[in-house]
Write a protein that holds these residues in place. Structure first.
Motif, PDB file in Angstrom:
ATOM      1  N   ILE A 194      18.740  -8.735  12.864  1.00  0.00           N
ATOM      2  CA  ILE A 194      17.769  -8.581  11.785  1.00  0.00           C
ATOM      3  C   ILE A 194      16.452  -9.196  12.229  1.00  0.00           C
ATOM      4  CG2 ILE A 194      17.213  -9.010   9.375  1.00  0.00           C
ATOM      5  CD1 ILE A 194      20.123  -9.426   8.790  1.00  0.00           C
ATOM      6  N   PHE A 195      15.399  -8.390  12.197  1.00  0.00           N
ATOM      7  CA  PHE A 195      14.053  -8.847  12.559  1.00  0.00           C
ATOM      8  C   PHE A 195      13.187  -8.815  11.309  1.00  0.00           C
ATOM      9  CE2 PHE A 195      15.830  -6.631  16.305  1.00  0.00           C
ATOM     10  CZ  PHE A 195      15.939  -7.719  17.153  1.00  0.00           C
ATOM     11  N   GLY A 196      12.428  -9.887  11.080  1.00  0.00           N
ATOM     12  CA  GLY A 196      11.695 -10.027   9.834  1.00  0.00           C
ATOM     13  C   GLY A 196      10.238  -9.634   9.897  1.00  0.00           C
ATOM     14  N   ASN A 197       9.570  -9.860   8.798  1.00  0.00           N
ATOM     15  CA  ASN A 197       8.160  -9.546   8.652  1.00  0.00           C
ATOM     16  C   ASN A 197       7.308 -10.308   9.672  1.00  0.00           C
ATOM     17  OD1 ASN A 197       5.416 -10.494   7.252  1.00  0.00           O
ATOM     18  ND2 ASN A 197       5.943  -8.455   6.501  1.00  0.00           N
ATOM     19  N   GLU A 198       6.251  -9.649  10.141  1.00  0.00           N
ATOM     20  CA  GLU A 198       5.402 -10.226  11.186  1.00  0.00           C
ATOM     21  C   GLU A 198       4.748 -11.532  10.752  1.00  0.00           C
ATOM     22  OE1 GLU A 198       5.354  -5.729  11.441  1.00  0.00           O
ATOM     23  OE2 GLU A 198       5.166  -7.225   9.862  1.00  0.00           O
ATOM     24  N   ALA A 199       4.398 -11.646   9.481  1.00  0.00           N
ATOM     25  CA  ALA A 199       3.652 -12.823   9.012  1.00  0.00           C
ATOM     26  C   ALA A 199       4.555 -13.965   8.564  1.00  0.00           C
ATOM     27  CB  ALA A 199       2.726 -12.421   7.860  1.00  0.00           C
ATOM     28  N   TRP A 200       5.600 -13.658   7.793  1.00  0.00           N
ATOM     29  CA  TRP A 200       6.411 -14.746   7.234  1.00  0.00           C
ATOM     30  C   TRP A 200       7.859 -14.752   7.711  1.00  0.00           C
ATOM     31  CZ3 TRP A 200       4.314 -10.935   3.872  1.00  0.00           C
ATOM     32  CH2 TRP A 200       5.222 -10.000   3.394  1.00  0.00           C
ATOM     33  N   GLY A 201       8.215 -13.867   8.620  1.00  0.00           N
ATOM     34  CA  GLY A 201       9.551 -13.889   9.190  1.00  0.00           C
ATOM     35  C   GLY A 201      10.628 -13.502   8.196  1.00  0.00           C
ATOM     36  N   LEU A 202      11.744 -14.210   8.246  1.00  0.00           N
ATOM     37  CA  LEU A 202      12.879 -13.915   7.369  1.00  0.00           C
ATOM     38  C   LEU A 202      12.984 -14.973   6.273  1.00  0.00           C
ATOM     39  CD1 LEU A 202      15.568 -13.005  10.057  1.00  0.00           C
ATOM     40  CD2 LEU A 202      14.504 -11.416   8.435  1.00  0.00           C
ATOM     41  N   PRO A 203      13.088 -14.557   5.019  1.00  0.00           N
ATOM     42  CA  PRO A 203      13.276 -15.547   3.954  1.00  0.00           C
ATOM     43  C   PRO A 203      14.649 -16.187   4.052  1.00  0.00           C
ATOM     44  CG  PRO A 203      13.466 -13.320   3.084  1.00  0.00           C
ATOM     45  CD  PRO A 203      13.006 -13.181   4.509  1.00  0.00           C
TER      46      PRO A 203
ATOM     47  N   ARG B 216       6.048  -4.537   8.243  1.00  0.00           N
ATOM     48  CA  ARG B 216       4.954  -3.756   7.654  1.00  0.00           C
ATOM     49  C   ARG B 216       4.027  -3.102   8.667  1.00  0.00           C
ATOM     50  NH1 ARG B 216       4.463  -5.755   2.347  1.00  0.00           N
ATOM     51  NH2 ARG B 216       6.584  -6.116   1.630  1.00  0.00           N
ATOM     52  N   ASP B 217       4.022  -3.576   9.889  1.00  0.00           N
ATOM     53  CA  ASP B 217       3.092  -3.024  10.879  1.00  0.00           C
ATOM     54  C   ASP B 217       3.710  -1.802  11.549  1.00  0.00           C
ATOM     55  OD1 ASP B 217       2.167  -3.017  13.977  1.00  0.00           O
ATOM     56  OD2 ASP B 217       0.540  -3.689  12.684  1.00  0.00           O
ATOM     57  N   PRO B 218       3.075  -0.630  11.443  1.00  0.00           N
ATOM     58  CA  PRO B 218       3.671   0.581  12.009  1.00  0.00           C
ATOM     59  C   PRO B 218       3.806   0.541  13.525  1.00  0.00           C
ATOM     60  CG  PRO B 218       1.431   1.015  11.243  1.00  0.00           C
ATOM     61  CD  PRO B 218       1.807  -0.338  10.733  1.00  0.00           C
ATOM     62  N   GLY B 219       2.843  -0.094  14.194  1.00  0.00           N
ATOM     63  CA  GLY B 219       2.941  -0.203  15.646  1.00  0.00           C
ATOM     64  C   GLY B 219       4.147  -1.022  16.060  1.00  0.00           C
TER      65      GLY B 219
ATOM     66  N   LEU C  17      15.625   0.589   8.676  1.00  0.00           N
ATOM     67  CA  LEU C  17      14.432   0.034   8.053  1.00  0.00           C
ATOM     68  C   LEU C  17      14.763  -0.257   6.601  1.00  0.00           C
ATOM     69  CD1 LEU C  17      13.139   1.494  10.581  1.00  0.00           C
ATOM     70  CD2 LEU C  17      11.098   1.765   9.177  1.00  0.00           C
ATOM     71  N   THR C  18      14.667  -1.513   6.201  1.00  0.00           N
ATOM     72  CA  THR C  18      15.012  -1.881   4.833  1.00  0.00           C
ATOM     73  C   THR C  18      13.945  -1.404   3.861  1.00  0.00           C
ATOM     74  OG1 THR C  18      13.864  -4.007   4.826  1.00  0.00           O
ATOM     75  CG2 THR C  18      16.108  -3.952   5.736  1.00  0.00           C
ATOM     76  N   ASP C  19      14.279  -1.461   2.577  1.00  0.00           N
ATOM     77  CA  ASP C  19      13.278  -1.161   1.563  1.00  0.00           C
ATOM     78  C   ASP C  19      12.130  -2.157   1.711  1.00  0.00           C
ATOM     79  OD1 ASP C  19      14.783  -3.344   0.809  1.00  0.00           O
ATOM     80  OD2 ASP C  19      14.966  -2.761  -1.289  1.00  0.00           O
ATOM     81  N   GLY C  20      10.935  -1.701   1.455  1.00  0.00           N
ATOM     82  CA  GLY C  20       9.767  -2.555   1.627  1.00  0.00           C
ATOM     83  C   GLY C  20       9.198  -2.539   3.028  1.00  0.00           C
ATOM     84  N   SER C  21       9.837  -1.822   3.949  1.00  0.00           N
ATOM     85  CA  SER C  21       9.322  -1.728   5.321  1.00  0.00           C
ATOM     86  C   SER C  21       8.339  -0.559   5.429  1.00  0.00           C
ATOM     87  CB  SER C  21      10.465  -1.535   6.317  1.00  0.00           C
ATOM     88  OG  SER C  21      11.252  -2.707   6.420  1.00  0.00           O
ATOM     89  N   VAL C  22       7.634  -0.526   6.522  1.00  0.00           N
ATOM     90  CA  VAL C  22       6.638   0.507   6.777  1.00  0.00           C
ATOM     91  C   VAL C  22       7.298   1.885   6.844  1.00  0.00           C
ATOM     92  CG1 VAL C  22       6.827   0.374   9.303  1.00  0.00           C
ATOM     93  CG2 VAL C  22       4.655   1.057   8.271  1.00  0.00           C
ATOM     94  N   ASP C  23       6.512   2.905   6.578  1.00  0.00           N
ATOM     95  CA  ASP C  23       6.980   4.288   6.662  1.00  0.00           C
ATOM     96  C   ASP C  23       7.340   4.625   8.104  1.00  0.00           C
ATOM     97  OD1 ASP C  23       7.425   7.011   6.402  1.00  0.00           O
ATOM     98  OD2 ASP C  23       5.303   7.520   6.187  1.00  0.00           O
ATOM     99  N   LEU C  24       8.557   5.094   8.314  1.00  0.00           N
ATOM    100  CA  LEU C  24       9.020   5.479   9.644  1.00  0.00           C
ATOM    101  C   LEU C  24       8.107   6.511  10.290  1.00  0.00           C
ATOM    102  CD1 LEU C  24      11.290   5.608  11.871  1.00  0.00           C
ATOM    103  CD2 LEU C  24      12.391   7.347  10.438  1.00  0.00           C
ATOM    104  N   TYR C  25       7.471   7.360   9.472  1.00  0.00           N
ATOM    105  CA  TYR C  25       6.704   8.489   9.989  1.00  0.00           C
ATOM    106  C   TYR C  25       5.203   8.252   9.993  1.00  0.00           C
ATOM    107  CZ  TYR C  25      11.275  10.480   9.185  1.00  0.00           C
ATOM    108  OH  TYR C  25      12.630  10.713   9.199  1.00  0.00           O
ATOM    109  N   ASN C  26       4.794   7.007   9.779  1.00  0.00           N
ATOM    110  CA  ASN C  26       3.392   6.664   9.942  1.00  0.00           C
ATOM    111  C   ASN C  26       2.945   7.080  11.341  1.00  0.00           C
ATOM    112  OD1 ASN C  26       1.172   4.753  10.921  1.00  0.00           O
ATOM    113  ND2 ASN C  26       1.233   4.229   8.755  1.00  0.00           N
ATOM    114  N   PRO C  27       1.799   7.752  11.490  1.00  0.00           N
ATOM    115  CA  PRO C  27       1.381   8.212  12.819  1.00  0.00           C
ATOM    116  C   PRO C  27       1.360   7.120  13.889  1.00  0.00           C
ATOM    117  CG  PRO C  27       0.004   9.217  11.145  1.00  0.00           C
ATOM    118  CD  PRO C  27       0.864   8.198  10.438  1.00  0.00           C
TER     119      PRO C  27
END
Length: 281
Positions: A221-230, A127-130, A149-159
């Motif tokens: 596969i790299f997971g979410n910054e907060a909860w990792g991979l389910p 979720r983090d664009p950086g 980038l899977t569904d639910g991931s941050v926008d590729l084109y976020n500034p």
């Protein structure tokens, strides 16, 4: 004689249209995004017909005359703009005087599979664009063939993502909105081994390297910054691998762990032919 800026008002229709691209819904509607700074604009100008427009201050147009020339040669419309106009379009605190409007770059997942990739980074609900932009840059530097980038991931084109990639958006194919299950199924069908990066993984990256299993086509596969991979995602992988912590650090952040894993695969895959040198920008 120094040219005068043609755009001096933030209320100009051209400026307003560019400024709206800071918002995701407008980017999606227009399929356009902003690339700021000399490095990103240079890469955009050299990427086919990707660069549509370039806004430049008079000072930046003189300082980066070669980039402006490349933009014009690529067919982009170049606008000399007042400093206040650039500041109005820019999403950075200290604009560098060049802002490009670019066409979307993402490709289909099927196109990535057809290219028979050997090294792929899959961002699952990141979720983090950086972080997304930095992982894209790491994948590019490691010589990966694609990023997903899977569904639910941050926008590729976020500034912030575009800035963090430092031009790597223009270097390798990226597919967006791919469900994790579809990504894994398709990659396995293409002969790619799936490794899930997780701090609680049963396997150790050093052990994987020692076993000689890292030289095959691989997708990390790299997971979410907060909860990792389910657990459901970890279960899809051929192995769940942790980066060993030899010191006292509690963990590694997402981008750092991704860099370690991708370079480990790159080294193993290139061991027979040697590794190309990489210079960071």
């Amino acid at each position: 004689m120094t040219a005068a800026p043609e755009l001096i008002s933030p209320k100009s229709p051209r400026v307003s249209a560019a400024r709206r691209l800071a918002k995701r819904n407008f980017r999606g509607k227009e399929r356009l995004f902003l690339a700021e700074g000399p490095q990103a604009v240079r890469e955009a100008a050299g990427h086919g017909r990707t660069l549509v427009e370039l806004f430049a201050t008079v000072d930046a147009a003189e300082r980066y005359a070669d980039i402006v020339g490349e933009a014009r040669a690529a067919g982009a419309r170049v606008h000399l703009a007042d400093d206040d106009v650039i500041a109005d379009i820019s999403t950075t605190v200290t604009p560098q005087g060049l802002v490009g409007v670019c066409r979307f770059l993402d490709v289909s997942f099927e196109e990535i599979l057809a290219a028979r990739p050997r090294l792929v980074a899959v961002l699952a609900h990141v979720r983090d664009p950086g972080n997304a932009g930095t992982v894209l840059r790491c994948a590019d530097a490691a010589g990966a063939d694609a990023v997903i980038l899977t569904d639910g991931s941050v926008d590729l084109y976020n500034p912030k993502s575009v800035r963090a990639s430092v031009g790597s958006h223009f270097h390798l194919p990226v597919a967006v909105g791919v469900p994790v299950e579809q990504a894994v199924r398709g990659l396995k069908g293409a002969g790619v081994r799936i490794l899930a990066a997780d701090g609680a993984g049963e396997d150790d990256l050093d052990t994987e390297l020692d076993k000689g299993t890292m030289g095959t086509p691989t997708a990390w596969i790299f997971g979410n910054e907060a909860w990792g991979l389910p657990e459901a995602t970890r279960a899809l992988a051929d192995a769940v691998v942790r980066v060993p912590i030899h010191g006292r650090a509690e963990s590694l952040n997402l981008a750092t762990a991704a860099a370690v894993c991708l370079y480990a695969s790159a080294r193993a895959q290139r061991a027979a032919g040697g590794c190309r040198s990489v210079t960071s920008s």
